[in-house]
Scaffold this motif. Structure first.
Motif, PDB file in Angstrom:
ATOM      1  N   MET A 174       0.826  -1.205   0.000  1.00  0.00           N
ATOM      2  CA  MET A 174       0.000   0.000   0.000  1.00  0.00           C
ATOM      3  C   MET A 174       0.864   1.259   0.000  1.00  0.00           C
ATOM      4  SD  MET A 174      -3.164  -0.631  -0.277  1.00  0.00           S
ATOM      5  CE  MET A 174      -3.798   0.961   0.212  1.00  0.00           C
ATOM      6  N   ASN A 175       1.959   1.229   0.765  1.00  0.00           N
ATOM      7  CA  ASN A 175       2.839   2.402   0.788  1.00  0.00           C
ATOM      8  C   ASN A 175       3.431   2.674  -0.592  1.00  0.00           C
ATOM      9  OD1 ASN A 175       2.443   2.892   3.506  1.00  0.00           O
ATOM     10  ND2 ASN A 175       4.157   1.593   4.135  1.00  0.00           N
ATOM     11  N   PHE A 176       3.766   1.605  -1.317  1.00  0.00           N
ATOM     12  CA  PHE A 176       4.337   1.777  -2.654  1.00  0.00           C
ATOM     13  C   PHE A 176       3.347   2.457  -3.586  1.00  0.00           C
ATOM     14  CE2 PHE A 176       4.630   0.051  -6.978  1.00  0.00           C
ATOM     15  CZ  PHE A 176       5.886   0.532  -7.349  1.00  0.00           C
ATOM     16  N   PHE A 177       2.101   1.984  -3.580  1.00  0.00           N
ATOM     17  CA  PHE A 177       1.101   2.559  -4.471  1.00  0.00           C
ATOM     18  C   PHE A 177       0.734   3.987  -4.051  1.00  0.00           C
ATOM     19  CE2 PHE A 177       0.288  -2.028  -5.140  1.00  0.00           C
ATOM     20  CZ  PHE A 177       0.485  -2.058  -6.517  1.00  0.00           C
ATOM     21  N   GLN A 178       0.679   4.234  -2.745  1.00  0.00           N
ATOM     22  CA  GLN A 178       0.404   5.588  -2.281  1.00  0.00           C
ATOM     23  C   GLN A 178       1.524   6.548  -2.682  1.00  0.00           C
ATOM     24  OE1 GLN A 178      -0.170   5.176   1.922  1.00  0.00           O
ATOM     25  NE2 GLN A 178      -2.244   4.331   1.736  1.00  0.00           N
ATOM     26  N   GLU A 179       2.764   6.090  -2.546  1.00  0.00           N
ATOM     27  CA  GLU A 179       3.901   6.931  -2.914  1.00  0.00           C
ATOM     28  C   GLU A 179       3.925   7.183  -4.422  1.00  0.00           C
ATOM     29  OE1 GLU A 179       7.340   8.902  -1.145  1.00  0.00           O
ATOM     30  OE2 GLU A 179       5.550   7.924  -0.366  1.00  0.00           O
ATOM     31  N   THR A 180       3.612   6.153  -5.197  1.00  0.00           N
ATOM     32  CA  THR A 180       3.588   6.316  -6.653  1.00  0.00           C
ATOM     33  C   THR A 180       2.500   7.297  -7.072  1.00  0.00           C
ATOM     34  OG1 THR A 180       4.377   4.035  -6.920  1.00  0.00           O
ATOM     35  CG2 THR A 180       3.393   5.092  -8.842  1.00  0.00           C
ATOM     36  N   GLY A 181       1.323   7.161  -6.475  1.00  0.00           N
ATOM     37  CA  GLY A 181       0.238   8.079  -6.800  1.00  0.00           C
ATOM     38  C   GLY A 181       0.552   9.512  -6.396  1.00  0.00           C
ATOM     39  N   THR A 192      15.489   6.750  -4.355  1.00  0.00           N
ATOM     40  CA  THR A 192      14.366   6.713  -5.287  1.00  0.00           C
ATOM     41  C   THR A 192      14.757   7.227  -6.655  1.00  0.00           C
ATOM     42  OG1 THR A 192      12.884   7.104  -3.410  1.00  0.00           O
ATOM     43  CG2 THR A 192      11.965   7.400  -5.615  1.00  0.00           C
TER      44      THR A 192
END
Length: 249
Positions: free
Chosen positions: A1-8, A227
């Protein structure tokens, strides 16, 4: 979830940049200052790194080419390798370590000391002044740094060939430039702009949304480098894949 939130969140940050960059007025004075910080202050680091890369690549490749009787192909091999891939990627990684971490720490410190909040309260657009100018500066300056790095790397390679193989500098550079074509120069130049954009975007994003406290500033600077480096490899893979398709056509 953190990955998708960061990507968004990063994608929304990029979309906000494209929206703000079209709106007047443009902060030309701040843009020029950031271009100086990004370009001039990174030039010596890029030049030293490029020179060492040219020396090492030629010294390491020369024994193998001598073994196969192909030492005359050294300028072609080194020139194409540096211009196509090694020069842009190494320069981008060096700049990611210096520029992305610097932007993350600088904007993170401004966020921690509430300078960004003060700008918002006073009616100034901090995103326009702080973020847009920095991303534009890295996007414009990185291709120039790549060109300088490539030229110095080729000079280092030519120096080795001149000392060990009695190849003149004029003959070396004529051979290199004859071996290079538009299929080598254009993709390398285009992806350098994307490299600069990624470095500026990630550095500004991590610093702009830094967490409170001195630890947050350190985390912002550290994660900005990590990143940005990972995204550079991803962008490089996409650029090589796409350019290979068009090159075959």
């Amino acid at each position: 979830m953190n990955f998708f939130q960061e990507t968004g969140a990063l994608a929304y940050f990029a979309a906000r940049f494209f929206r703000e960059v079209m709106k007047p007025p443009m902060e030309f004075r701040e843009l020029l200052r950031q271009c100086y910080n990004v370009g001039n202050r990174s030039l010596m680091l890029v030049v030293v790194t490029g020179f060492i890369i040219g020396l090492v690549l030629t010294l390491q490749s020369r024994p193998t080419l001598i073994e196969f009787g192909a030492v005359s192909w050294m300028p072609n091999m080194v020139g194409i390798s540096i211009v196509r891939e090694i020069g842009p990627v190494i320069t981008a990684l060096i700049c990611a370590g210096r520029i992305a971490s610097g932007m993350g720490a600088e904007l993170g410190s401004m966020r921690v000391t509430e300078q960004i909040d003060a700008m918002e309260v006073s009616g100034t657009n901090p995103f326009k002044y702080l973020v847009v100018t920095r991303i534009l500066a890295t996007t414009l300056m990185l291709p120039l740094l790549v060109v300088f790095g490539d030229l110095v790397a080729l000079f280092g390679s030519a120096l080795v060939e001149n000392l060990k193989g009695d190849v003149s500098f004029q003959l070396y550079f004529n051979t290199v430039f004859n071996a290079l074509g538009y299929g080598d120069l254009i993709p390398a130049t285009v992806k350098s702009f994307f490299f600069g954009f990624v470095i500026g975007l990630v550095g500004c994003y991590k610093g702009y949304f830094s967490k409170k406290g001195t630890a947050g500033v350190g985390i912002a600077a550290n994660t900005a480098v990590v990143t940005a480096s990972l995204l550079l490899f991803m962008v490089d893979f996409i650029a090589v894949f796409v350019s290979d398709i068009f090159y075959e056509l």
